[in-house]
Design an enzyme around this catalytic site. Structure first.
Site, PDB file in Angstrom:
ATOM      1  N   ASN A 130       0.903   0.112  -0.444  1.00 53.63           N
ATOM      2  CA  ASN A 130      -0.464  -0.271  -1.133  1.00 53.63           C
ATOM      3  C   ASN A 130      -0.383  -1.970  -0.963  1.00 53.63           C
ATOM      4  O   ASN A 130      -1.352  -2.515  -0.864  1.00 53.63           O
ATOM      5  CB  ASN A 130       0.050  -0.117  -2.455  1.00 53.63           C
ATOM      6  CG  ASN A 130      -0.079   1.140  -2.841  1.00 53.63           C
ATOM      7  OD1 ASN A 130      -1.318   2.163  -2.497  1.00 53.63           O
ATOM      8  ND2 ASN A 130       0.717   2.044  -3.598  1.00 53.63           N
ATOM      9  N   ASN A 131       0.941  -2.406  -0.739  1.00 55.50           N
ATOM     10  CA  ASN A 131       0.968  -3.999  -0.846  1.00 55.50           C
ATOM     11  C   ASN A 131       0.609  -4.562   0.572  1.00 55.50           C
ATOM     12  O   ASN A 131       0.767  -3.778   1.553  1.00 55.50           O
ATOM     13  CB  ASN A 131       2.238  -4.513  -1.418  1.00 55.50           C
ATOM     14  CG  ASN A 131       2.295  -4.085  -3.031  1.00 55.50           C
ATOM     15  OD1 ASN A 131       3.414  -3.441  -3.115  1.00 55.50           O
ATOM     16  ND2 ASN A 131       1.423  -4.503  -3.483  1.00 55.50           N
ATOM     17  N   ASN A 181      13.254   5.100  -6.591  1.00 58.87           N
ATOM     18  CA  ASN A 181      12.147   4.642  -5.721  1.00 58.87           C
ATOM     19  C   ASN A 181      13.152   3.674  -4.686  1.00 58.87           C
ATOM     20  O   ASN A 181      12.786   2.751  -4.406  1.00 58.87           O
ATOM     21  CB  ASN A 181      11.266   3.999  -6.154  1.00 58.87           C
ATOM     22  CG  ASN A 181      10.214   3.352  -5.343  1.00 58.87           C
ATOM     23  OD1 ASN A 181      10.087   3.852  -4.123  1.00 58.87           O
ATOM     24  ND2 ASN A 181       9.473   2.147  -5.667  1.00 58.87           N
ATOM     25  N   LYS A 198       3.216  -3.565 -18.699  1.00 56.71           N
ATOM     26  CA  LYS A 198       4.088  -4.890 -18.663  1.00 56.71           C
ATOM     27  C   LYS A 198       3.179  -5.714 -20.161  1.00 56.71           C
ATOM     28  O   LYS A 198       4.154  -6.351 -20.681  1.00 56.71           O
ATOM     29  CB  LYS A 198       3.477  -5.702 -17.487  1.00 56.71           C
ATOM     30  CG  LYS A 198       3.892  -5.192 -16.088  1.00 56.71           C
ATOM     31  CD  LYS A 198       5.380  -5.281 -16.243  1.00 56.71           C
ATOM     32  CE  LYS A 198       6.059  -4.695 -14.754  1.00 56.71           C
ATOM     33  NZ  LYS A 198       7.802  -4.208 -14.919  1.00 56.71           N
ATOM     34  N   SER A 250       4.579  -9.705 -14.924  1.00 56.38           N
ATOM     35  CA  SER A 250       3.901  -9.835 -13.942  1.00 56.38           C
ATOM     36  C   SER A 250       2.785 -10.749 -14.146  1.00 56.38           C
ATOM     37  O   SER A 250       2.163 -10.675 -15.324  1.00 56.38           O
ATOM     38  CB  SER A 250       3.464  -8.272 -13.370  1.00 56.38           C
ATOM     39  OG  SER A 250       2.311  -8.447 -12.354  1.00 56.38           O
ATOM     40  N   GLY A 258      16.552  -1.478  -6.397  1.00 57.60           N
ATOM     41  CA  GLY A 258      15.403  -1.769  -5.884  1.00 57.60           C
ATOM     42  C   GLY A 258      14.969  -3.075  -5.140  1.00 57.60           C
ATOM     43  O   GLY A 258      16.008  -3.673  -4.643  1.00 57.60           O
ATOM     44  N   TYR A 271      -0.329   0.665 -15.318  1.00 58.56           N
ATOM     45  CA  TYR A 271       0.750  -0.143 -14.925  1.00 58.56           C
ATOM     46  C   TYR A 271       0.621  -1.503 -15.656  1.00 58.56           C
ATOM     47  O   TYR A 271       1.594  -2.091 -16.221  1.00 58.56           O
ATOM     48  CB  TYR A 271       0.763  -0.165 -13.484  1.00 58.56           C
ATOM     49  CG  TYR A 271       1.687  -1.479 -12.997  1.00 58.56           C
ATOM     50  CD1 TYR A 271       2.908  -1.308 -13.068  1.00 58.56           C
ATOM     51  CD2 TYR A 271       1.207  -2.681 -12.500  1.00 58.56           C
ATOM     52  CE1 TYR A 271       3.758  -2.499 -12.551  1.00 58.56           C
ATOM     53  CE2 TYR A 271       1.801  -3.836 -12.303  1.00 58.56           C
ATOM     54  CZ  TYR A 271       3.167  -3.607 -12.414  1.00 58.56           C
ATOM     55  OH  TYR A 271       3.892  -4.836 -11.930  1.00 58.56           O
ATOM     56  N   THR A 319       0.017 -10.023 -13.569  1.00 55.60           N
ATOM     57  CA  THR A 319      -1.134  -9.028 -13.800  1.00 55.60           C
ATOM     58  C   THR A 319      -1.727  -9.373 -15.300  1.00 55.60           C
ATOM     59  O   THR A 319      -2.538  -8.997 -15.505  1.00 55.60           O
ATOM     60  CB  THR A 319      -0.702  -7.529 -13.348  1.00 55.60           C
ATOM     61  OG1 THR A 319      -2.066  -7.032 -13.431  1.00 55.60           O
ATOM     62  CG2 THR A 319       0.124  -7.167 -14.547  1.00 55.60           C
ATOM     63  N   GLY A 353     -10.546  -2.835  -8.578  1.00 54.54           N
ATOM     64  CA  GLY A 353      -9.521  -3.225  -9.566  1.00 54.54           C
ATOM     65  C   GLY A 353      -8.665  -4.704  -9.208  1.00 54.54           C
ATOM     66  O   GLY A 353      -8.267  -5.048  -9.695  1.00 54.54           O
TER      67      GLY A 353
HETATM   68  N1  UFG Z   1      -4.817  -6.104   0.779  1.00 57.74           N
HETATM   69  C1  UFG Z   1      -5.237  -5.955   1.745  1.00 57.74           C
HETATM   70  N2  UFG Z   1      -5.027  -4.740   2.407  1.00 57.74           N
HETATM   71  C2  UFG Z   1      -3.954  -3.889   2.226  1.00 57.74           C
HETATM   72  C3  UFG Z   1      -3.181  -4.353   0.664  1.00 57.74           C
HETATM   73  C4  UFG Z   1      -3.403  -5.443   0.212  1.00 57.74           C
HETATM   74  O1  UFG Z   1      -6.431  -6.531   2.207  1.00 57.74           O
HETATM   75  O2  UFG Z   1      -3.539  -2.999   2.680  1.00 57.74           O
HETATM   76  C5  UFG Z   1      -4.942  -7.334  -0.182  1.00 57.74           C
HETATM   77  C6  UFG Z   1      -5.140  -6.932  -1.612  1.00 57.74           C
HETATM   78  O3  UFG Z   1      -6.810  -6.753  -1.479  1.00 57.74           O
HETATM   79  C7  UFG Z   1      -5.083  -8.262  -2.298  1.00 57.74           C
HETATM   80  C8  UFG Z   1      -4.105  -8.701  -1.340  1.00 57.74           C
HETATM   81  O4  UFG Z   1      -3.979  -8.086  -0.348  1.00 57.74           O
HETATM   82  O5  UFG Z   1      -6.447  -9.219  -2.168  1.00 57.74           O
HETATM   83  C9  UFG Z   1      -2.714  -8.538  -2.163  1.00 57.74           C
HETATM   84  O6  UFG Z   1      -2.625  -7.267  -2.530  1.00 57.74           O
HETATM   85  P1  UFG Z   1      -0.991  -6.593  -2.909  1.00 57.74           P
HETATM   86  O7  UFG Z   1      -1.536  -5.006  -3.153  1.00 57.74           O
HETATM   87  O8  UFG Z   1       0.063  -6.705  -2.113  1.00 57.74           O
HETATM   88  O9  UFG Z   1      -0.961  -7.315  -4.270  1.00 57.74           O
HETATM   89  P2  UFG Z   1      -1.728  -7.315  -5.623  1.00 57.74           P
HETATM   90  O10 UFG Z   1      -1.938  -8.880  -5.748  1.00 57.74           O
HETATM   91  O11 UFG Z   1      -2.954  -6.481  -5.675  1.00 57.74           O
HETATM   92  O12 UFG Z   1      -0.676  -6.757  -6.856  1.00 57.74           O
HETATM   93  C10 UFG Z   1       0.491  -7.308  -6.950  1.00 57.74           C
HETATM   94  C11 UFG Z   1       1.498  -6.291  -7.307  1.00 57.74           C
HETATM   95  C12 UFG Z   1       1.218  -5.592  -8.530  1.00 57.74           C
HETATM   96  C13 UFG Z   1       0.823  -6.728  -9.873  1.00 57.74           C
HETATM   97  C14 UFG Z   1      -0.113  -7.552  -9.158  1.00 57.74           C
HETATM   98  C15 UFG Z   1      -0.511  -8.673 -10.247  1.00 57.74           C
HETATM   99  O13 UFG Z   1       1.579  -5.167  -6.256  1.00 57.74           O
HETATM  100  O14 UFG Z   1       2.574  -5.015  -9.039  1.00 57.74           O
HETATM  101  O15 UFG Z   1       0.134  -8.203  -7.841  1.00 57.74           O
HETATM  102  O16 UFG Z   1      -1.639  -9.364  -9.550  1.00 57.74           O
HETATM  103  F1  UFG Z   1       0.391  -5.878 -10.649  1.00 57.74           F
END
Ligand code: UFG
Length: 339
Positions: free
Chosen positions: A198-199, A35, A154, A125, A10, A150, A127, A297
């Site tokens: 998603n990230n 994955n 953790k 994490s 990964g 998820y 999180t 969230g």
């Molecule tokens: N964001 C956007 N547009 C996108 C994707 C993300 O504006 O298309 C923003 C989010 O709203 C957030 C920031 O970018 O403010 C970071 O988002 P990510 O999805 O990259 O990361 P997260 O902080 O939401 O999540 C990450 C990990 C999770 C973990 C979490 C812990 O992906 O596995 O951190 O806080 F649980």
């Protein structure tokens, strides 16, 4: 010295395998490739000159896991990455997350007990902190109720490890990652998101390369200087290096407690807009984006207090945000050439 890396094909796992091999460790990967891709093994070898040992099976299978430990009775320590990690998917399919992330950990801990393996490094994490009342988040910042299955896996995993260790000859280091981004400078390995990312970082690079029309910025009405949410982005190679140091600490008996917890971040918070600007600066590309409403969230802001990790591990994240965004872009371009 042989190290088992679960989830080693990964994103974070593969970068950690490279750093382990560079330090002379022998690596055996277990991954079910749910994955990730088998080609990662060759790409690791392109960087290090050595293909890691590999076994494909599902760690939720207790018999296969036990057979594996019996066969490989020279494993000195384990780094356990293998897990599902999509927050939204976990809300849709909670049982799939609990089964995959927790049953695999139970089988690994049981395997450690049965086979006399003492040391485990666990992928946790930030999180677990939720939205901390006080920033930066320290390792003793109170844990808050998880806001996704998820996140809950953790938290439960940290508890399972901590409780198991009390009566067993096992030690653990729990590493709480902030937001890993970027890729190895060779661009032979990196993040391989399945489907629509998603990230933030892969979404940015996929937009820049033309796979997505525009980045959706989730919310600009947070209580932050520019209104967009703040995270502590850390280069994946800096993160990977910390795992090697954690393993070295355990096998050299340098740990101070049977369970130790470390934050892995840079200690700097950057907003979504700052990440976009960094990407534009480091690549010379103008990014299409639109400001939309908040993503359910999401927390407003979090970044790490890294002083404990810095002093105890003798480790510090080194890469700047511009280096992170530049390396993510180099990887996206390398992926485009492969296709
Ligand atoms: N964001 C956007 N547009 C996108 C994707 C993300 O504006 O298309 C923003 C989010 O709203 C957030 C920031 O970018 O403010 C970071 O988002 P990510 O999805 O990259 O990361 P997260 O902080 O939401 O999540 C990450 C990990 C999770 C973990 C979490 C812990 O992906 O596995 O951190 O806080 F649980």
């Amino acid at each position: 010295m042989k190290i088992l890396v679960t989830g080693g094909t990964g994103y974070i796992g593969s970068h950690t395998v490279v750093e382990l091999q560079a330090k002379g460790f022998e690596v055996i990967i277990v991954d079910n490739l749910s994955n990730s891709s088998i080609e990662v093994l060759d790409n690791i070898a392109k960087i290090t000159g050595k293909k890691p040992l590999f076994e494909k099976f599902d760690l939720t299978d207790s018999e296969k896991t036990e057979d594996f430990f019996k066969l490989h009775n020279d494993i000195k320590a384990i780094i356990h990455f293998a897990a599902f990690k999509a927050v939204g998917e976990s809300v849709q399919l909670p049982l799939m997350y609990y089964r995959n992330n927790l049953v695999s950990l139970i089988n690994i801990l049981q395997g450690m007990i049965n086979n006399g393996i003492r040391d485990i490094v666990f992928s946790s994490s930030c999180t677990v902190y939720g939205q901390p009342e006080r920033l930066p988040a320290r390792e003793d910042t109170p844990i808050q109720k998880a806001n996704s299955p998820y996140g809950n896996t953790k938290q439960i995993a940290e508890e399972m490890i901590t409780e198991t260790i009390v009566n067993e000859n096992i030690r653990a280091i729990l590493l709480r990652y902030f937001n890993p981004i970027g890729a190895h400078h060779s661009a032979f390995i990196g993040e391989l998101p399945l489907g629509i990312p998603n990230n933030l970082m892969p979404y940015i690079t996929q937009t820049a390369i033309g796979k997505r029309d525009f980045l959706r910025v989730w919310g600009d009405d947070y209580q932050t200087p520019d209104g967009t949410a703040i995270r502590d982005y850390i280069h994946v190679v800096d993160l990977a290096r910390a795992h090697v140091i954690a393993v070295e600490r355990m096998v050299a008996e340098k740990g101070k407690n049977d369970v130790e917890v470390f934050n892995l971040g840079t200690g700097n918070g950057f907003s979504v807009m700052e990440v976009i600007r960094s990407f534009e600066r480091s690549t010379g590309i103008k990014l299409n984006f639109k400001i939309l409403g908040r993503r359910p969230g999401d927390i407003e802001q979090v970044w790490a207090d890294t002083r404990f990790a810095n002093s105890e591990l003798g480790w510090k994240a080194e890469k700047t945000l511009d280096e992170m965004t530049a390396s993510a872009w180099k990887w996206e371009k390398a992926l485009a050439v492969k296709k």
